[in-house]
Scaffold this active site. Structure first.
Site, short mmCIF file in Angstrom:
data_model
loop_
_atom_site.label_atom_id
_atom_site.label_comp_id
_atom_site.label_asym_id
_atom_site.label_seq_id
_atom_site.Cartn_x
_atom_site.Cartn_y
_atom_site.Cartn_z
N ASP A 279 37.71 38.84 -46.98
CA ASP A 279 38.47 38.72 -48.24
C ASP A 279 38.51 37.26 -48.70
O ASP A 279 39.56 36.76 -49.11
CB ASP A 279 39.88 39.27 -48.04
CG ASP A 279 40.57 39.60 -49.37
OD1 ASP A 279 39.86 39.69 -50.40
OD2 ASP A 279 41.80 39.74 -49.38
N1 LIG Z 1 50.45 28.21 -44.80
C1 LIG Z 1 50.96 28.18 -46.04
N2 LIG Z 1 51.45 27.03 -46.55
C2 LIG Z 1 51.97 26.99 -47.81
N3 LIG Z 1 52.04 28.04 -48.62
C3 LIG Z 1 51.57 29.22 -48.18
C4 LIG Z 1 51.01 29.36 -46.87
N4 LIG Z 1 50.59 30.64 -46.70
C5 LIG Z 1 50.89 31.27 -47.85
N5 LIG Z 1 51.48 30.43 -48.74
C6 LIG Z 1 51.95 30.74 -50.09
O1 LIG Z 1 52.53 32.02 -50.07
C7 LIG Z 1 51.85 32.88 -50.98
C8 LIG Z 1 51.75 34.26 -50.36
O2 LIG Z 1 50.92 34.20 -49.21
P1 LIG Z 1 50.31 35.50 -48.55
O3 LIG Z 1 49.33 35.12 -47.50
O4 LIG Z 1 51.39 36.46 -48.17
O5 LIG Z 1 49.74 36.08 -49.82
P2 LIG Z 1 48.43 36.50 -50.45
O6 LIG Z 1 47.29 35.72 -49.92
O7 LIG Z 1 48.67 36.48 -51.91
O8 LIG Z 1 48.52 37.91 -49.85
P3 LIG Z 1 47.73 39.22 -49.74
O9 LIG Z 1 46.27 38.92 -50.10
O10 LIG Z 1 47.96 39.54 -48.30
O11 LIG Z 1 48.41 40.11 -50.70
C9 LIG Z 1 50.48 32.25 -51.23
O12 LIG Z 1 50.00 32.54 -52.49
C10 LIG Z 1 50.80 30.77 -51.08
O13 LIG Z 1 51.23 30.26 -52.33
#
Ligand SMILES: Nc1ncnc2c1ncn2[C@@H]1O[C@H](COP(=O)(O)OP(=O)(O)OP(=O)(O)O)[C@@H](O)[C@H]1O
Length: 421
Positions: A279
């Site tokens: 992904d």
């Molecule tokens: N390690 C990190 N440090 C800072 N911000 C983070 C981190 N991981 C995630 N985030 C923030 O949190 C948000 C949500 O992260 P998450 O991995 O849950 O979502 P996603 O990639 O949009 O999810 P999914 O594809 O699983 O729906 C991200 O868009 C980012 O802005």
């Protein structure tokens, strides 16, 4: 009688743990060397002179641990020590917190709740939740300060299920500066929510635990994943900023190449550890706090790779970055190369509207790149077309791609050979 191997393993854990608690891996080097046979072995050196990469493994007590990478010999050795520490930590039940790998069943299924849940909410006892960072389809992410060492982390809270354990099991296996670093995980009965993520008044920082989901189904638990804190800015935001700059940013080409090199470096490492990300997309790539490095995140769709093509039961990914074969059941790590081809194109090429982006992507998926792009970016066009090849076997391996991009970067550093675009 306690077997000698267990005693030695506990000694190793204790040495490594003390070292990490002191946040000084130099200490490990001196202490472990004295107490256990221990040495660092250089596996390879890679990368151009200005961004060299060193690969080391730790051999301790005649046991070889995973290879780790670093920008300097010292960093690679420290990372190798951390990997050894993680491996030992996973094997030894010395902490009340959940040890991820030891709780995974053979097929990656989550552990039984009774063995893993904790009655004391660790998140608020060990951490100060600072800020809600965002949510994805599966959970929410908070910036939190760990009280003990006063360091900041990102803590992702998701439902504890097979998918979550796959993500965390993979993260625990990876240690690379272009992959979001994993530190720890644990299970709680409830999900922490603050005022903002819970949908109440914006700016509220009052936090608490919501057990709404677990009341519906008491067997539902929540997995807390402690990770490296990055900027919330994603590569998608970077692309958006560049597309809105007028005139075109003259540094975009150089910066895009550097970002592409870093992502490929992370992907090469992920593949070398036997995983396929599945992904890759700009939303899943974050910037490190120093704004210099990009980090691959969101391992929710990760799967194991084999050298042979695997029959995959799930065909997921994000539609617009998905390789053709990913809609079927049989594909391999080359699906990541396809997604990277589209990402590299998107990094380089300014599009002015959503409509134009769809058109560029639809054609690119058929290896047709905009004529102006092919004229302005000749070397990149050749590389991207190969990455987007319909036949996965024609697409380059991440290691070959990395070599090609490194070579391109060398040429770019000789300005007389190239006109600035
Ligand atoms: N390690 C990190 N440090 C800072 N911000 C983070 C981190 N991981 C995630 N985030 C923030 O949190 C948000 C949500 O992260 P998450 O991995 O849950 O979502 P996603 O990639 O949009 O999810 P999914 O594809 O699983 O729906 C991200 O868009 C980012 O802005």
């Amino acid at each position: 009688m306690i077997p000698i191997s267990v005693v030695r393993q506990e000694a190793s854990v204790s040495i490594l743990r003390t070292a990490l608690n002191r946040i000084s891996l130099d200490y490990l080097t001196s202490t472990a060397k004295k107490k256990l046979g221990h040495s660092y072995v250089e596996v390879k050196r890679d990368g151009p002179a200005h961004i060299p990469q060193f690969f080391y493994r730790l051999i301790m007590d005649n046991k070889e641990y995973h290879v780790a990478e670093g920008r300097t010999v010292k960093e690679a050795q420290q990372n190798a020590a951390r990997l050894a520490w993680s491996a030992l930590e996973e094997q030894t039940d010395w902490d009340s917190k959940v040890s991820v790998r030891s709780t995974l069943s053979e097929d990656g299924a989550p552990p039984s709740p009774s063995s893993s849940s904790s009655s004391t909410p660790l998140f608020t006892s060990d951490f100060d939740p600072i800020q809600y960072l965002g949510s994805g389809a599966y959970g929410s992410v908070y910036k939190a300060r760990r009280k003990l060492e006063e360091k900041y982390y990102a803590v992702k809270i998701v439902r504890s299920d097979k998918k979550a354990f796959r993500e965390v099991g993979t993260l625990a296996d990876l240690f690379h500066h272009n992959v979001i670093r994993y530190f720890n995980c644990w299970i709680e009965d409830t999900r922490y929510e603050d005022g903002i993520s819970a949908g109440s008044s914006a700016g509220s920082s009052a936090g608490g635990y919501s057990d709404a989901q677990s009341t519906d189904d008491p067997s539902v638990k929540f997995l807390y994943i402690q990770m490296e804190l990055c900027k919330t800015k994603t590569l998608k935001d970077w692309i958006h900023e560049k597309n809105n700059q007028s005139p075109q940013d003259t540094k975009r080409r150089q910066e895009s190449l550097s970002i592409a090199q870093q992502i490929v470096s992370g992907v090469e490492y992920i593949h070398s550890r036997g995983h396929i990300h599945r992904d890759l997309k700009p939303e899943n790539i974050l910037f490190g706090l120093d704004d210099k490095e990009v980090k691959i995140g969101d391992f929710g769709l990760v799967t194991r790779d084999d050298d042979a093509l695997m029959d995959r039961t799930e065909n997921r990914g994000t539609q617009s970055y998905m390789a053709h074969e990913q809609v079927g059941k049989t594909y391999d790590r080359k699906v990541d190369i396809f997604a990277l081809g589209l990402i590299y194109l998107e990094l380089l090429w300014k599009v002015s509207s959503g409509h134009e982006r769809i058109e560029v992507f639809t054609n690119a998926r058929k290896q047709i790149l905009p004529t102006d792009f092919s004229r302005a970016f000749q070397e990149e066009t050749l590389i991207i077309k190969k990455m987007l090849h319909e036949k996965p076997e024609v697409r380059p391996q991440a290691s070959d791609l990395k070599a090609q991009l490194d070579k391109l970067a060398q040429t770019e550093n000789e300005p007389q050979k190239r006109a600035t675009v």
